[in-house]
Write a protein that holds these residues in place. Structure first.
Motif, mmCIF file in Angstrom:
data_model
loop_
_atom_site.group_PDB
_atom_site.id
_atom_site.type_symbol
_atom_site.label_atom_id
_atom_site.label_comp_id
_atom_site.label_asym_id
_atom_site.label_seq_id
_atom_site.Cartn_x
_atom_site.Cartn_y
_atom_site.Cartn_z
ATOM 1 N N UNK A 53 42.654 47.306 53.697
ATOM 2 C CA UNK A 53 42.639 47.297 52.220
ATOM 3 C C UNK A 53 42.636 45.891 51.637
ATOM 4 N N UNK A 54 43.368 44.970 52.270
ATOM 5 C CA UNK A 54 43.400 43.600 51.760
ATOM 6 C C UNK A 54 42.035 42.933 51.902
ATOM 7 N N UNK A 55 41.399 43.117 53.057
ATOM 8 C CA UNK A 55 40.078 42.523 53.271
ATOM 9 C C UNK A 55 39.068 43.096 52.290
ATOM 10 N N UNK A 56 39.098 44.418 52.110
ATOM 11 C CA UNK A 56 38.172 45.051 51.174
ATOM 12 C C UNK A 56 38.422 44.577 49.750
ATOM 13 N N UNK A 57 39.692 44.422 49.377
ATOM 14 C CA UNK A 57 40.005 43.934 48.036
ATOM 15 C C UNK A 57 39.506 42.515 47.805
ATOM 16 N N UNK A 58 39.658 41.650 48.806
ATOM 17 C CA UNK A 58 39.169 40.271 48.671
ATOM 18 C C UNK A 58 37.649 40.253 48.563
ATOM 19 N N UNK A 59 36.975 41.078 49.371
ATOM 20 C CA UNK A 59 35.510 41.128 49.316
ATOM 21 C C UNK A 59 35.029 41.610 47.950
#
Length: 475
Positions: A4-10
């Motif tokens: 979720x963190x990676x997707x949010x940053x992207x």
């Protein structure tokens, strides 16, 4: 919790990319300023100038300790500055001509500075990820940007001016990037001066911007929706390169940039000797994506290992990137001049740009990168260790740090018997210190698949099957 963190940053990066790309193209900000009576310098030039200088100012401020108390307010201020653009454009629609132009121009300049403030905080958050996750963000962000541009263009692109800052700020807050710590605790790298990174970033992004600005001229598309095809080609190229870094078992900062060589060489071949331009376009986009991801990985790696504040290095690095890309587009001023007689002159310039890019790559040697610890720092530690042992004192009373250094030296000498490579030796030492896989990936800035590849070689060469057996062999 990583996904979720990676997707949010992207998505956060994608929103900002979509906002900046659609501002002058889909939204037509230049035409709106002209309609309000503005007739001065090019709005694009002014926007890029303020946007670029904002990174420079934020870099200097991030180096000052007093600025820490205002760090959490930076993304909120950036969001408000970006929202001032649609607000002042709306107000200027009801104002008389001279004040209307001033209001609209002020909104654009505030938005340019605000985008830099918000983007810089996203960069600081990105620098806290391991390289695998950085590559995933790099691959997904252009896809997200392309999707948002198409979605809001089909609906109403004006909503993107409001949605992008607010959603990006909300995602930044949710990912913990608003107050992300900027002081890095890892050891600095004295063997590799930071100015070499700055020169590399400037040279690459100058060549990159130069070639990208020529792509629509060198590779014209006659059919409709050609701009959308162009966006998807770039997005898929970034995703493909990120996939290669994530899953190629030997990818690291010392060798990944070499993957651009065959792509750029193939583009040069098709551009020079073949009547078909389409393959050259695909190869060129792939090569530039290789180098773009490599440059970002370099910037993030050095941001955490220069001994400076992370936010300062990130903002200075983005300043160099934006400045180089902006300068690279000024060659278009010579279009139509005798120096560039039509299409053939532009093609010659493109070939020159590719040759300069290849020359820059040939002068860059990734093997010189001091991953984890520079040799000078290691020599200094070893000398300190020897000095501590020659004082005649009892070894039991020696400094624990000195004893740790001597123990590491002994392990290095034992590892030499197994003919390990330099990278394998560093990984083995970290394993013996009890470092976890993610910590090793972060310290050496390698992907998890690359770590697994080296671990197999270490176990095979040492005759061990796990970390405990490796420790027993060396201790």
């Amino acid at each position: 919790m990583r996904a979720p963190k990676i997707l949010g940053i992207a998505i956060g990066f994608g929103l900002l990319f979509a906002w900046m790309e659609s501002l002058f193209l889909q939204y037509g900000l230049s035409a709106r300023l002209a309609a309000r009576g503005y007739a001065g310098e090019s709005p694009v030039v002014l926007f890029l100038a303020v946007h670029c200088l904002a990174y420079l100012v934020m870099g200097f401020l991030s180096m000052k300790s007093f600025f820490d108390r205002y760090r959490e307010a930076v993304p909120f201020a950036g969001c408000m500055f970006m929202l001032s653009l649609p607000a002042l454009l709306f107000v200027s629609a009801f104002a008389p001509s001279p004040p209307a132009a001033a209001l609209a121009l002020a909104g654009m300049l505030l938005a340019a500075a605000g985008a830099a403030m918000l983007f810089g905080r996203w960069g600081v958050l990105l620098s806290t990820l391991i390289p695998d996750d950085v590559a995933v963000v790099y691959g997904l962000s252009p896809l997200a940007a392309t999707f948002f541009i198409r979605f809001f263009t089909a609906w109403d692109v004006s909503f993107l001016l409001f949605a992008a800052p607010l959603l990006s700020l909300a995602l930044l807050w949710g990912a913990g990037g608003v107050g992300a710590e900027e002081t890095e605790q890892l050891s600095p790298l004295p063997d590799f001066p930071i100015w070499r990174l700055a020169v590399f970033l400037f040279c690459f992004y100058a060549a990159n911007g130069f070639l990208i600005s020529l792509i629509p001229i060198l590779f014209p598309m006659e059919f409709a929706r050609a701009d959308q095809v162009t966006d998807w080609i770039r997005a898929l190229s970034s995703l493909g390169v990120a996939f290669i870094f994530r899953f190629y078992p030997r990818a690291d900062l010392r060798n990944f940039y070499r993957g651009a060589f065959p792509f750029i060489a193939a583009a040069l071949f098709f551009l020079t000797f073949s009547p078909y331009r389409t393959p050259a376009r695909f190869f060129l986009e792939g090569g530039l994506s290789f180098l773009d991801l490599y440059a970002w990985l370099l910037l993030i790696y050095f941001a955490s290992r220069t001994g400076l504040r992370r936010g300062a290095v990130i903002n200075f690095g983005i300043f160099i990137i934006v400045f180089a890309g902006t300068v690279a587009h000024y060659h278009l001023l010579f279009r139509g001049a005798a120096l560039l007689p039509g299409q053939s002159g532009l093609a010659s310039f493109a070939l020159l740009g590719i040759f300069l890019l290849l020359l820059m790559l040939s002068l860059w040697d990734g093997r010189e990168l001091p991953l984890q610890m520079g040799s000078a720092a290691r020599r200094e530690r070893e000398e300190e260790g020897f000095a501590g042992g020659d004082d005649g004192g009892d070894m039991g009373d020696a400094d624990p740090e000195v004893k740790e250094k001597e123990e590491e030296m002994g392990r290095r000498m034992k590892l030499m018997e197994f003919n390990l490579t330099r990278q394998e030796t560093e990984i083995a030492l970290l394993l013996l210190k009890g470092a976890k896989d993610l910590n090793i990936c972060s310290l050496l800035y390698i992907s998890q698949n690359t770590l697994k590849y080296h671990l197999r070689n270490i176990y095979r060469k040492t005759g061990s099957s796990n970390r405990r057996e490796l420790k027993n062999i060396l201790d």
